[in-house]
Scaffold this motif. Structure first.
Motif, short mmCIF file in Angstrom:
data_model
loop_
_atom_site.label_atom_id
_atom_site.label_comp_id
_atom_site.label_asym_id
_atom_site.label_seq_id
_atom_site.Cartn_x
_atom_site.Cartn_y
_atom_site.Cartn_z
N TYR A 58 0.79 -1.09 0.01
CA TYR A 58 0.01 0.09 -0.14
C TYR A 58 0.68 1.41 -0.12
O TYR A 58 0.57 2.38 -0.64
CB TYR A 58 -1.02 -0.20 1.06
N SER A 62 1.25 4.05 -3.07
CA SER A 62 0.95 5.22 -2.86
C SER A 62 2.08 6.14 -3.49
O SER A 62 1.84 7.36 -4.06
CB SER A 62 0.66 5.62 -1.42
N ASN A 63 3.14 5.53 -3.26
CA ASN A 63 4.43 6.41 -3.47
C ASN A 63 4.87 6.51 -4.97
O ASN A 63 5.01 7.24 -5.67
CB ASN A 63 5.87 5.74 -2.99
N TYR A 64 4.65 5.09 -5.72
CA TYR A 64 5.16 5.12 -6.91
C TYR A 64 4.19 4.56 -8.19
O TYR A 64 4.58 4.34 -9.14
CB TYR A 64 6.10 3.92 -6.97
N MET A 69 -3.67 4.67 -8.32
CA MET A 69 -4.29 4.99 -7.14
C MET A 69 -5.24 6.08 -7.23
O MET A 69 -6.20 6.07 -6.53
CB MET A 69 -3.24 5.35 -5.89
N GLY A 70 -5.06 6.77 -8.15
CA GLY A 70 -6.01 7.95 -8.58
C GLY A 70 -7.15 7.48 -9.41
O GLY A 70 -8.12 8.37 -9.59
N LYS A 72 -10.55 6.80 -10.52
CA LYS A 72 -11.72 6.65 -9.87
C LYS A 72 -12.84 5.74 -10.14
O LYS A 72 -13.04 5.13 -11.37
CB LYS A 72 -12.58 8.07 -10.43
N PHE A 74 -16.07 5.24 -8.28
CA PHE A 74 -17.35 5.99 -8.28
C PHE A 74 -17.43 7.18 -7.65
O PHE A 74 -16.90 7.35 -6.64
CB PHE A 74 -18.63 4.79 -7.98
N GLY A 75 -18.22 8.21 -8.29
CA GLY A 75 -18.09 9.62 -7.85
C GLY A 75 -16.76 9.96 -7.50
O GLY A 75 -15.79 9.73 -8.51
N ASN A 76 -16.37 10.62 -6.37
CA ASN A 76 -15.04 10.90 -5.95
C ASN A 76 -14.35 9.96 -5.18
O ASN A 76 -13.36 10.05 -4.67
CB ASN A 76 -15.12 12.14 -5.23
N ILE A 77 -14.85 8.71 -5.34
CA ILE A 77 -14.17 7.57 -4.47
C ILE A 77 -13.07 6.94 -5.37
O ILE A 77 -13.57 6.39 -6.55
CB ILE A 77 -15.24 6.36 -3.89
N ASN A 78 -11.81 7.12 -5.08
CA ASN A 78 -10.95 6.38 -5.98
C ASN A 78 -10.10 5.20 -5.19
O ASN A 78 -10.31 4.80 -4.35
CB ASN A 78 -9.54 7.50 -6.16
N ALA A 80 -7.37 4.95 -4.39
CA ALA A 80 -6.37 4.90 -3.27
C ALA A 80 -7.20 4.89 -1.92
O ALA A 80 -6.96 4.36 -0.93
CB ALA A 80 -5.98 6.36 -3.07
N LEU A 81 -8.39 5.61 -1.84
CA LEU A 81 -9.40 5.59 -0.72
C LEU A 81 -9.84 4.35 -0.39
O LEU A 81 -9.87 3.73 0.90
CB LEU A 81 -10.44 6.53 -0.78
N GLY A 84 -7.02 2.25 1.06
CA GLY A 84 -6.82 2.77 2.56
C GLY A 84 -7.71 2.27 3.32
O GLY A 84 -7.57 1.58 4.51
N TYR B 86 -5.33 13.64 0.82
CA TYR B 86 -5.06 12.00 0.97
C TYR B 86 -3.76 11.78 1.90
O TYR B 86 -3.90 10.91 2.64
CB TYR B 86 -5.13 11.33 -0.49
N ILE B 93 -3.65 5.24 8.74
CA ILE B 93 -3.58 3.90 8.39
C ILE B 93 -2.18 3.19 9.23
O ILE B 93 -2.40 2.28 9.77
CB ILE B 93 -3.48 3.66 6.90
N SER B 224 -18.87 10.90 -1.13
CA SER B 224 -18.41 11.33 -2.44
C SER B 224 -18.55 12.81 -2.63
O SER B 224 -17.65 13.61 -2.89
CB SER B 224 -19.04 10.63 -3.50
N GLU B 247 -5.56 12.10 -4.19
CA GLU B 247 -4.66 11.01 -4.55
C GLU B 247 -3.37 11.38 -3.60
O GLU B 247 -3.15 12.27 -3.15
CB GLU B 247 -4.28 11.31 -5.96
N PRO B 248 -2.62 10.08 -3.55
CA PRO B 248 -1.45 10.19 -2.58
C PRO B 248 -0.60 11.18 -3.60
O PRO B 248 -0.72 11.44 -4.75
CB PRO B 248 -1.23 8.80 -2.83
#
Lengths: 121, 545
Positions: A58, A62-64, A69-70, A72, A74-78, A80-81, A84, B86, B93, B224, B247-248
């Protein structure tokens, strides 16, 4: 062997009699204790490695892998979230799995060895 | 930035200062009552160090949560999410997953084989005096760094909320916090400290639940929509790149070095928790290893729920308060949560003022409960490890030991007040990260080897404790946290040749390697009999105190 003072037993004495080092060594080498150790370690060690690897995955994503991770969902939920939140879910799950294993497999074995040693001492 | 809004916030804090002070005072009075009550029931060393070992798993789970969720969690993470989106959530976490190390590997064996301190377990199979000295040194260093961060945080918080900005005023606040923690610990011991931490955990969870509910209500319980609004209001959002906020990478994705820094921080967070002495001694307050397991499970549930709510707190603050007002109030974002309380309650209404006061009092309670736990951990280790077992070679009576612990508390309190007064303007985040890094580099390898590796020796323990301790402190000293940048402790000089803010990436593996090397490079073999005792005790609980 050490020449220092024995482990401190300052303060009040404990309620139960302490077995001797010799009997601890005997128990440590018994098959019953070996089985307790194996039941504990073969569950806790791989699980520890697994959750640390899952957590590091994880962190590394997130780093690389920002693009992934970005993404999307649905909606604004990507991703990454969701990833997490999945870390939260696995933490709760592993805590539950371990506690169930400990209650079913470890506690009875540990209790048996403990009461036998207390009876002998 | 919007001066009008900022003005509104500061007006509200000024107008309702009496209410905030009343709530602060109510908490202090209530906890002092608890402390005096607990003090009356504190008779012997097991009461003072371990609260009589009679707390239930649930009570201890609450107290662990109260001990763990510091001002850095509550104020720091909310602020970090509010400003960096984010990337702030990543802290939540790491802080939570870390509890699995404690649950699976440390809590139960420690409860079974130790008595009052981390040093009890580390020194069990080793030569007592050198290993106890090392364990005591490491306990005190970790706790003091953590303590300084909390005291500096108290200064920042209270000065912002009460409008005290003069140096004398800030020093007075630090002194007040120090004085209260001396009273809590010397009079109430572990029993008083535990109850203070339970009360604080309930207040913190209740306050956070209330704000979370109000934030979600404003967005019709549509996460959302909340995220979208937060991203649009963020600094990057106003520049037309709202997605980046969710985003991270906003804080740590700048270049290869910041990414490595994030990796280093991530490792320190996940491995540090199970090596924090003030957390470890909490496992001694329950009667059995089973109860210790139960308390960690409760703590994981409570802490997990709290960190989930940081999403609503942080993104809520970004959406409803906005980055300009947050930054105007505190550039690091530390006041985002109190400001959010003001906004969800209504900026010019009594509701807003009351919520602001409540959340501020909760933050203050948070700091007091954590400093009490830290002070107890360091004074216990001083009295039990260093005074009773090194200086008096195990010949001190129980009474003498507890008396030494009380004096150590006063001494540590005074030292913390002095250092806290000096550190009042320092960057507190660096101090907390350092505490976690030292705990993960010096304490965790030594605990794990002691419990699970039969060939571990006294020399190995000394190498891993001192090696982990020295390397992490040394690397932080030459890192950007201390010098060479505008946010450094000493911005005007630059001796930062180590590029990472967190030393964990280097010092944690070093601690593990040194423990192994020290053990294989010595003629003095491991004490097999003692290891048999420790292993059998740690897995079965035979002869547990």
């Amino acid at each position: 062997m050490t020449t220092d003072a024995p482990p401190p037993e300052t303060g009040q004495a404990t309620g139960t009699a302490q077995p001797t080092t010799q009997s601890f060594t005997q128990v440590q080498q018994s098959t019953e204790f070996g089985e307790l150790r194996r039941t504990y370690r073969s569950f806790a060690f791989p699980l520890t490695i697994a959750f640390i690897a899952w957590y590091l995955l994880y962190v590394l994503l997130s780093n690389y892998a920002g693009g992934f991770m970005g993404t999307k969902l649905f909606g604004n939920i990507n991703v990454a979230l969701v990833f997490g939140l999945a870390q939260f879910a696995t933490t709760f799950l592993i805590a539950w799995l371990y506690s169930r294993h400990a209650a079913a497999k470890l506690d009875p074995k540990a209790e048996a060895i403990k009461s036998r040693m207390e009876a002998d001492a | 930035m919007s001066p009008a809004l900022h003005l509104a916030a500061s007006n509200a804090t000024t107008e309702h200062r009496p209410l905030i002070i009343t709530l602060f005072a109510a908490f202090v009075v209530a906890t002092l009552f608890i402390t005096v009550w607990a003090g009356r029931q504190t008779k012997d060393a097991a009461d003072f160090y371990a609260g009589g070992r009679q707390f239930t798993g649930f009570q201890n789970g609450l107290a662990i949560s109260g001990d763990y969720m510091s001002a850095a969690s509550f104020l720091g993470i909310a602020g970090a999410i509010a400003l960096y989106g984010y990337d702030g959530f990543l802290y939540s976490i790491g802080f939570l997953v870390a509890w699995l190390v404690a649950l699976l590997l440390v809590a139960e064996p420690l409860r079974n084989s130790g008595r009052y301190t981390m040093g009890d377990v580390l020194a069990y199979r080793m030569r007592q005096r050198p290993v106890r000295t090392a364990a005591g040194a490491s306990t005190i260093v970790v706790s003091i760094f953590y303590l300084l961060a909390q005291m500096a945080g108290a200064g920042v918080l209270v000065s912002l909320l009460l409008g005290i900005t003069s140096d004398g005023g800030k020093i007075a606040i630090v002194a007040l916090v120090g004085l209260l923690m001396i009273v809590y610990v010397t009079i109430g011991g572990m029993k008083g400290t535990t109850w203070v931490q339970m009360v604080k955990a309930v207040l913190l969870i209740a306050g956070t639940l209330l704000i979370t509910f109000l934030v979600l209500w404003k967005f019709n319980f549509n996460i959302s929509e909340l995220l979208g609004e937060a991203a649009a209001k963020s600094e990057v959002g106003q520049k037309g790149n709202a997605d980046a906020f969710l985003e991270p990478g906003l804080k740590y994705g700048i270049d290869g070095m910041t990414k490595l820094d994030f990796l280093s921080l991530g490792i320190a967070l996940v491995l540090g928790t199970a090596g924090l002495p003030h957390i470890l001694i909490r496992f001694y307050t329950v009667p059995t290893a089973k109860a210790a397991r139960k308390s960690v499970n409760w703590a994981i549930g409570i802490i997990g729920a709290f960190y989930l709510m940081t999403i609503a707190l942080g993104f809520g603050a970004a959406a409803l308060v906005g980055p300009a007002e947050i930054k105007a109030s505190n550039p690091a974002g530390n006041t985002a949560a109190p400001l959010l309380a003001l906004h969800v309650g209504g900026v010019d209404s009594a509701g807003g003022a009351i919520l602001l006061a409540v959340i501020s009092a909760v933050a203050f309670a948070t700091i007091l409960a954590v400093v009490a736990g830290l002070t107890l951990a360091s004074s216990s280790s001083f009295a039990h490890d260093i005074y009773a077992n090194v200086i008096r070679r195990g010949q001190a009576t129980e009474k003498e030991e507890v008396r030494a612990a009380r004096w150590a508390t006063v001494l540590i309190g005074i030292v913390s007040i002095a250092l806290g007064a000096l550190a009042r303007d320092l960057n507190v985040a660096g101090l907390v990260a350092l505490a976690f890094a030292v705990a993960a580099s010096a304490n965790l390898p030594t605990i794990l080897y002691s419990l699970f590796w039969k060939r571990f020796t006294t020399q190995g323990a000394l190498w891993s404790i001192y090696g982990g301790l020295a390397s992490s402190v040394f690397l932080v000293l030459f890192s950007p946290v201390v010098s060479g940048g505008p946010s450094a402790m000493f911005p005007s000089v630059d001796f930062a040749w180590f590029p990472l803010s967190n030393p964990g990436l280097i010092s944690i593996p070093l601690g593990f390697v040194l423990g192994w090397l020290g053990s294989i490079l010595t003629k003095e073999g491991p004490d097999a009999g003692k290891y048999a005792e420790l292993e059998v005790k740690s897995l079965t609980g035979i002869g547990a105190h």
